[in-house]
Write an enzyme that holds these catalytic residues in place. Structure first.
Site, mmCIF file in Angstrom:
data_model
loop_
_atom_site.group_PDB
_atom_site.id
_atom_site.type_symbol
_atom_site.label_atom_id
_atom_site.label_comp_id
_atom_site.label_asym_id
_atom_site.label_seq_id
_atom_site.Cartn_x
_atom_site.Cartn_y
_atom_site.Cartn_z
ATOM 1 N N GLU A 184 0.727 -1.236 0.019
ATOM 2 C CA GLU A 184 -0.031 -0.133 -0.009
ATOM 3 C C GLU A 184 0.654 1.275 -0.026
ATOM 4 O O GLU A 184 0.252 2.179 -0.540
ATOM 5 C CB GLU A 184 -0.973 0.058 1.307
ATOM 6 C CG GLU A 184 -2.153 -0.987 1.111
ATOM 7 C CD GLU A 184 -2.880 -1.063 0.108
ATOM 8 O OE1 GLU A 184 -3.302 0.370 -0.300
ATOM 9 O OE2 GLU A 184 -3.449 -1.837 -0.635
ATOM 10 N N SER A 210 -57.628 -20.620 31.103
ATOM 11 C CA SER A 210 -57.520 -20.725 32.319
ATOM 12 C C SER A 210 -56.544 -20.616 33.343
ATOM 13 O O SER A 210 -56.458 -20.795 34.636
ATOM 14 C CB SER A 210 -58.263 -22.346 32.541
ATOM 15 O OG SER A 210 -59.561 -22.416 32.153
#
Length: 783
Positions: free
Chosen positions: A146, A436
């Site tokens: 780079e 219930s």
């Protein structure tokens, strides 16, 4: 006469001689003339040379002066334009004195109660690595490919720019070498994202962007060392496949620590950043290897590595870790994580965190989840789904949540059968009818109003005269048991007694009890309220039942215990306190034994927690809604309250349909949910000592005969307890609405208008007979 010719001849001769002489001499004369001419020219030249030389010098000086002036003016103009341009675009940049490298976005980590990472939250999957953590071989690989002059320039590599221009001219633009330094790339990533092209991730190749990039790079170089710039660069860039930063990329590609990277692996990481999609080692391995070898060749050329190291590295094949999917697919407890995120982002949380910060600031979130038990819950849910498949029942979804009663800590949360297929969390996002499973709140309210569980009333066919039409509830089996105690009515989940008790104690008082115990969903004071015809969440039911296991104290459910920032500084710490006392000791002492009896011999026998040393003490309640749309079992031991739910997201019945008619067995709370609950609790509590409920002493209470049947009816019911009597007609006035505005429980106000109701079918719990039992009477005992 004769002499004349002679003379003429002589003359002629002379003439010819003269001519000849002249001819011979002419050249001489001409030569002389030429000499004279030359002399004259020379003389002229000699005379004119000084004048010509002086004129050339003057004119050349003038031309040179003009050229110099033009050059100077041009340079000044260009300089002025450049300065103006720099000044203009510098104003668009941040204050160069304040230019800094921000800390890269870092993922947030979520831990379970044992310190295991169960999720990583991020927009960019990144874990920061400081300069000392990054091996030199990694740094050299990136510098080689780079920015080989990284340690020689001051942010902008003018030699590199010149070389790039020369190559471009030489190849007529066919070969273009990038001239951006690592510092320039870092500046671009930090400050120039407005030049990033959507969808590609590339940056616009414009002179303005390059100029800004160079200015920022020089400013960064003045403020930071080379090692700092390189480390931040390696932490910032994308490596593809959702990996940002060198540390995360190392884990993603190789499942290694940075310190364990080999030369070829370091070169591969340096290779892919040029174009992560083009050089992906997973999708384009040949491209990746070629680019990796290019990096290695560059390292050899720059004498970063030896010839032997190069030859060894280029021969090595790719050795990659298995590629993972998106972040949420890697959560170890995905449904719990969605709840944690919602809690953290909620404005009512003690330390709220906005979504952007949560996914980028590197928090450390420590939660209450027990990962081992959560996996048992996932296993239990699969067990329940297999049971449903064996019964050929139409069951698509389920949910389990477990809470520690004394602290409210959420130990387990599984909100569905498959997070990849459905991320909807049914433990806290789904609203379902409890059926219930809501009946305990009815009987708790009755105890609080002075009715013991041994009080009696009739289980018989009954209708209530209410607007707009009479309401006639039914039991699950459409049969009637006659005179029963409240204990028996709850144990076998009889609907009609529950509705009668609800009418007796008033629905608005039941709502007050449920609210105190943690039910926050909307409830209406209707006759059908005791049968759970409204909607609640699974987490509400679990936390409400936890009150019964915690001596009547309510503790808000807790998922998050501690929050730290990325540096380990504690931002939030949960402080546990004893819960608010909701239920009286006498209420706890009387209701818990009834709910234990439901598991021992009522509708919840399949929920028994069997161990080698016996059956663990546990209490709970089944719940089933009309048409088998919801099936529940909610229960608790002294140390754990757990709710299990099964159903379908589209609210379809859990019975398969054939030609418009239901076929096969429906799913009740006493079947698959109870079995799943028992399966989970047995494994979750394995190895734990058996604990018994420590109930407070029960206060003496009077037993009421709430209803006394007529002699003929009593005789009939006793002869055939399942046949029932003729339906009675009860006049029922629209219940008043409890008014809490003045702080009084008993103060009421009349409703402004009558409420129109739409009643649903009622149900009761059903214990399916053991397959070995053949006599119907053996089954009917349970009703």
């Amino acid at each position: 006469m004769a002499k004349k010719p002679v003379k003429k001849k002589i003359v002629k001769k002379k003439a010819s001689t003269a001519k000849k002489t002249t001819k011979k001499k002419v050249p001489v004369k001409r030569t002389v003339k030429k000499k004279r001419t030359v002399k004259k020219k020379v003389t002229k030249a000699v005379k004119k040379t000084p004048r010509k030389t002086g004129g050339c010098m003057n004119s050349c000086f003038t031309v040179m002066a003009v050229i110099m002036v033009i050059i100077i003016v041009s340079l000044l103009t260009v300089s002025a334009a450049t300065i103006s341009l720099i000044s203009k675009y510098t104003n668009e940049l941040p204050n160069l004195d304040a230019v800094s490298i921000p800390v890269p976005k870092e993922k947030t980590k979520v831990y379970d109660s044992s310190g295991h990472i169960i999720a990583e939250l991020y927009f960019e999957n990144r874990e920061f690595a400081n300069s000392q953590e990054i091996p030199d071989i990694v740094k050299l690989a990136f510098i080689a490919i780079e920015d080989e002059r990284f340690y020689k320039h001051h942010g902008v590599d003018f030699e590199g720019i010149a070389r790039s221009v020369f190559v471009a001219i030489k190849t007529r633009g066919r070969a273009v070498h990038g001239a951006s330094t690592i510092t320039q790339q870092l500046a671009r990533h930090i400050y120039l994202n407005e030049y990033r092209e959507e969808g590609t991730g590339r940056y616009e190749a414009t002179l303005i962007r390059k100029l800004k990039e160079a200015i920022l790079a020089i400013a960064l170089e003045k403020k930071y060392s080379k090692d700092e710039i390189l480390a931040h660069y390696l932490n910032l860039i994308s490596y593809g496949h959702g990996a940002y930063g060198i540390k995360t990329a190392t884990k993603t590609f190789f499942k290694k620590k940075l310190s364990e990277l080999t030369l070829d692996e370091a070169a591969l990481l340096a290779a892919v950043i040029n174009a992560p999609s083009r050089y992906s080692p997973y999708y384009r391995p040949t491209n990746a290897i070629n680019r990796r070898n290019l990096v290695l060749g560059k390292m050899l050329e720059l004498h970063f590595i030896s010839k032997g190291e190069y030859e060894t590295a280029v021969r090595r094949p790719l050795n990659l870790a298995e590629l993972k999917g998106p972040a949420h697919e890697n959560y170890k407890a995905p449904y719990f994580i969605t709840y944690v995120i919602d809690q953290l982002e909620h404005e009512d949380f003690p330390y709220p965190i906005d979504s952007k910060s949560l996914f980028s600031d590197g928090y450390r979130i420590y939660t209450t989840l027990d990962l081992k038990k959560n996996r048992i819950a996932e296993e239990a849910l699969k067990y329940g789904m297999k049971m449903a498949a064996d019964r050929k029942a139409n069951v698509k979804q389920g949910a389990i949540i477990a809470i520690e009663p004394q602290t409210g800590r959420i130990i387990v949360m599984v909100g569905g059968t498959d997070f990849k297929k459905s991320k909807f969390n049914r433990t806290w996002q789904a609203m379902r009818q409890p059926g219930s499973a809501f009946k305990p709140f009815v009987y708790i309210t009755a105890i609080r109003q002075g009715y013991s569980m041994e009080s009696t009333l009739l289980d018989e066919k009954v209708c209530f005269d209410v607007y707009p039409e009479e309401y006639c509830p039914n039991n699950y089996d459409h049969k009637y048991k006659g005179l029963v105690t409240l204990h028996t009515a709850m144990k076998f989940s009889r609907n009609i007694p529950a509705v009668k008790v609800g009418n007796l104690v008033r629905p608005e008082n039941i709502i007050k009890t449920a609210r105190d115990m943690g039910i926050k969903s909307k409830m209406s004071p209707m006759l059908s309220l005791p049968l759970g015809t409204f909607e609640v969440t699974v987490i509400e039911m679990a936390s409400a039942y936890a009150v019964l296991a915690n001596g009547g104290r309510y503790v808000e459910p807790v998922a998050i215990e501690r929050i730290e920032d990325s540096h380990g500084i504690v931002l939030y710490q949960k402080k546990y306190r004893a819960g608010r006392k909701i239920l009286e000791d006498n209420t706890i002492a009387r209701i818990v034994p009834v709910m234990e009896d439901i598991i021992q011999g009522g509708t919840g026998t399949r929920a028994k927690i069997r161990t080698k040393k016996g059956i663990r003490p546990a209490a709970g309640k089944t719940g089933t809604t009309s048409d088998f749309r919801d099936a529940w079992f909610v229960g608790f031991t002294p140390g754990l309250a757990t709710a299990v739910w099964f159903g379908n997201d589209d609210n379809s019945p859990m019975r398969n349909m054939y030609k418009g008619r239901p076929v096969g067995k429906g799913v009740t709370g006493g079947s698959i949910p109870a079995s799943t609950w028992g399966y989970f609790m047995k494994k979750a509590l394995a190895g734990k000592p058996i604990r018994y409920f420590k109930l407070p002493p029960a206060s003496p209470m009077k037993t009421y005969q709430i209803e006394i049947p007529a002699a003929s009816e009593t005789e009939k019911l006793m002869k055939s307890p399942m046949s029932g009597a003729e339906g009675r007609n009860y006049n029922f006035q629209e219940p008043d609405v409890l008014d809490f505005s003045n702080g009084g429980r008993d103060k009421i106000r009349k409703p402004a208008h009558k409420t129109r109701r739409r009643e649903t079918d009622m149900e009761m719990e059903f214990i399916e007979p053991d397959r070995k039992q053949k006599k119907p009477s053996d089954v009917e005992e349970f009703f």
